[in-house]
Design a protein around this motif. Structure first.
Motif, short mmCIF file in Angstrom:
data_model
loop_
_atom_site.label_atom_id
_atom_site.label_comp_id
_atom_site.label_asym_id
_atom_site.label_seq_id
_atom_site.Cartn_x
_atom_site.Cartn_y
_atom_site.Cartn_z
N VAL A 135 0.85 -1.20 0.00
CA VAL A 135 0.00 0.00 0.00
C VAL A 135 0.88 1.25 0.00
N ARG B 95 3.86 1.44 -1.15
CA ARG B 95 4.49 1.54 -2.47
C ARG B 95 3.50 2.09 -3.48
N ALA B 96 2.26 1.58 -3.43
CA ALA B 96 1.25 2.01 -4.40
C ALA B 96 0.96 3.50 -4.25
N LEU B 97 1.02 3.99 -3.00
CA LEU B 97 0.79 5.41 -2.76
C LEU B 97 2.07 6.23 -2.96
N ARG B 98 3.17 5.54 -3.20
CA ARG B 98 4.48 6.18 -3.38
C ARG B 98 4.85 7.07 -2.20
N LEU B 99 4.75 6.50 -1.00
CA LEU B 99 5.19 7.23 0.19
C LEU B 99 6.71 7.37 0.14
N LYS C 194 4.74 6.51 8.95
CA LYS C 194 3.29 6.29 8.89
C LYS C 194 2.89 4.82 8.81
#
Lengths: 254, 268
Positions: free
Chosen positions: A151, A153-157, A165
């Motif tokens: 998640v 990675r998908a949100l590119r944190l 977070k």
């Protein structure tokens, strides 16, 4: 108090009463045993003259300072090892070689290097606390749900946000558990060091009472150490529930 | 049989470049080929469903589209740009909603994660969260933790978090696979109306053939070992779709038969 909770006290109270009767019947002069009433009197006296308070202060200072030192070092290392696989592989053999050394076995070296007193005891306690916190926090990082990492990675944190977070909050309940465990170890090791060699604190208090042929005072110290351990753990359990609340229940259910 | 040039032609006829394009994509992991030579175009706004027997690589194909995996050969592009990492305007709805939500954050906190990431100022977040929760049918559940919600509610929450990214494309991996039939049908209709209003492109992986026909503009069936395109069916059923009339439509039944035979043959 609820009757259900009272039931839990029935056995200890019965044992205390039986013990009192038995010791009194067997005769008052023993080097190792004393009736509960004498233990209570000795304990109150030790509080009145302040000796047990000073001893408690010395033990708790050593135990907490050691816990703080070893725990934070273990936490930092554990997080780094959990996050960076290459670092983990690099350190694996070293950690597994040092970890099994019993902390008390370091006493002679620590004594030569640091002498009697707080510093030596703190170092031994820190060594003992380092490992459980390191191993458990490393496992806590490794045990984070891989889907959560995806998640992030998908949100590119960003790496900082990922740790702040996702990684830390996900691992926090288990890290806190590691500190709870380490707090118990810190108390045990501090008292052990005092019994073995260091002339301060509750451990030294027990030894002095034993050598003075005062089983009542010796057992009084023992009861008091038990109470401290119990209070410490209960306090941490309350703090855990307070800190993590409903989210903690979820984390433990998983 | 699959004919990618046909799909491209159809997209071109509509005067659009493909939004998601697979160009001869092969992925091998540990010496095993998972998907082989997949070429596929998805037009902007299209609802594409991917079906196939278990282990046919449909989830892998979706992860390639998401940029979570990189192809061993060939290329995946999004709006013409190579998909080398995940993108914030491509949202992924995972099947295991229970693991994809942050258990230490409330419903509102979970949506906030996406808003924080795309840089919505904190003063605007509360309003956006309220809108999104209402959109997915979860008004008044902002302060609940995921563990206090049912499976259907958790999946709605994950969809809300994905919508918070304001995605151009929504990639959904068997999102309703773990839900009961009634909840699933309700969510199917909600996804259709959400997609219709946001105009997002959707790639929807499912093992439920009827779900694929019911939702999609087009269904692609994968053959297993290694995963490759085995069938491609345009779905020309009228929209808006209806759980009763659409499913009784003769064309629906014909497509269902065709896909059923395909799956049976692929497993043989």
């Amino acid at each position: 108090m609820m009757p259900e909770r009272l039931k839990a006290f029935m056995l200890p109270v019965a044992v205390l009463v039986a013990f009192e009767i038995w010791v009194r019947a067997a005769g008052p002069h023993s080097d190792s045993l004393a009736p509960p009433s004498a233990i209570a009197v000795a304990l109150v006296e030790a509080f009145r003259d302040g000796s047990i308070l000073i001893a408690t202060r010395d033990t708790l200072i050593s135990a907490f300072a050691g816990l703080l030192l070893g725990g934070s070092l273990g936490l930092l290392l554990g997080i780094a090892l959990g996050l960076i696989r290459a670092f983990d592989r690099l350190m694996e053999v070293t950690i597994e070689a040092i970890r099994p050394i019993p902390s008390v076995a370091l006493l002679p070296i620590a004594l030569i290097a640091l002498g009697f007193g707080y510093r030596m005891e703190i170092v031994i306690v820190a060594f003992a606390c380092l490992w459980p916190v390191l191993i458990l926090s490393r496992a806590a990082i490794g045990g984070i749900e891989p889907r959560l990492i995806e998640v992030s990675r998908a949100l590119r944190l960003s790496p900082v946000d990922r740790v702040r977070k996702i990684v830390i909050p996900a691992a926090l309940p288990r890290i806190f558990l590691a500190f709870r465990l380490a707090a118990g170890i810190a108390l045990i090791v501090a008292v052990t060091v005092e019994i073995a060699i260091n002339p301060i604190g509750l451990g030294a208090g027990i030894m002095t009472a034993q050598q003075a042929l005062r089983p009542d005072l010796m057992l009084g110290y023992l009861v008091w150490i038990g109470l401290i351990g119990y209070t410490l753990n209960a306090g941490l359990v309350v703090a855990q529930q307070h800190l993590f609340g409903r989210a903690a229940l979820v984390a433990e259910a998983r | 049989m699959a004919n990618p040039s046909l799909a491209r032609m159809r997209a071109d006829l509509r005067g659009q470049h493909p939004q998601i394009a697979f160009d001869h994509v092969t992925l091998s992991l540990g010496g095993k080929t998972i998907v082989e030579n997949i070429s596929l175009d998805v037009a902007p706004g299209e609802f594409l469903c991917i079906i196939g027997a278990s282990g046919c690589g449909k989830t892998t194909a979706l992860r390639l589209a998401a940029g979570l995996y990189q192809p061993s050969s060939g290329a995946v592009t999004f709006d013409g740009a190579p998909m080398l990492t995940p993108r914030r305007d491509v949202a992924i709805v995972f099947q295991d909603y229970g693991k994809a939500l942050l258990p230490w954050r409330t419903a509102s906190g979970n949506i906030s994660l996406a808003l924080e990431t795309i840089g919505v100022p904190s003063s605007q977040r509360a309003g956006r969260i309220e809108q999104l929760l209402a959109k997915v049918g979860l008004p008044g559940h902002a302060q609940k933790y995921p563990a206090e919600m049912s499976g259907g509610m958790q999946q709605r929450l994950q969809i809300a978090r994905c919508l918070a990214q304001e995605p151009k494309a929504l990639l959904m991996d068997e999102p309703f696979g773990a839900l009961d039939a009634m909840t699933r049908q309700g969510l199917q209709d909600e996804v259709l109306s959400l997609v219709a209003s946001s105009k997002a492109t959707v790639v929807f992986v499912t093992h439920d053939l009827e779900e694929a026909i019911y939702l999609g503009d087009r269904v692609i069936g994968l053959l297993p070992h290694p995963g490759r395109i085995g069938i491609e069916l345009p779905i020309d059923l009228p929209r808006p779709r209806d759980q009763l009339t659409t499913r009784e439509h003769p064309e629906f039944l014909r497509l269902r038969r065709q896909l059923f035979d395909f799956i049976k043959a692929s497993e043989a």
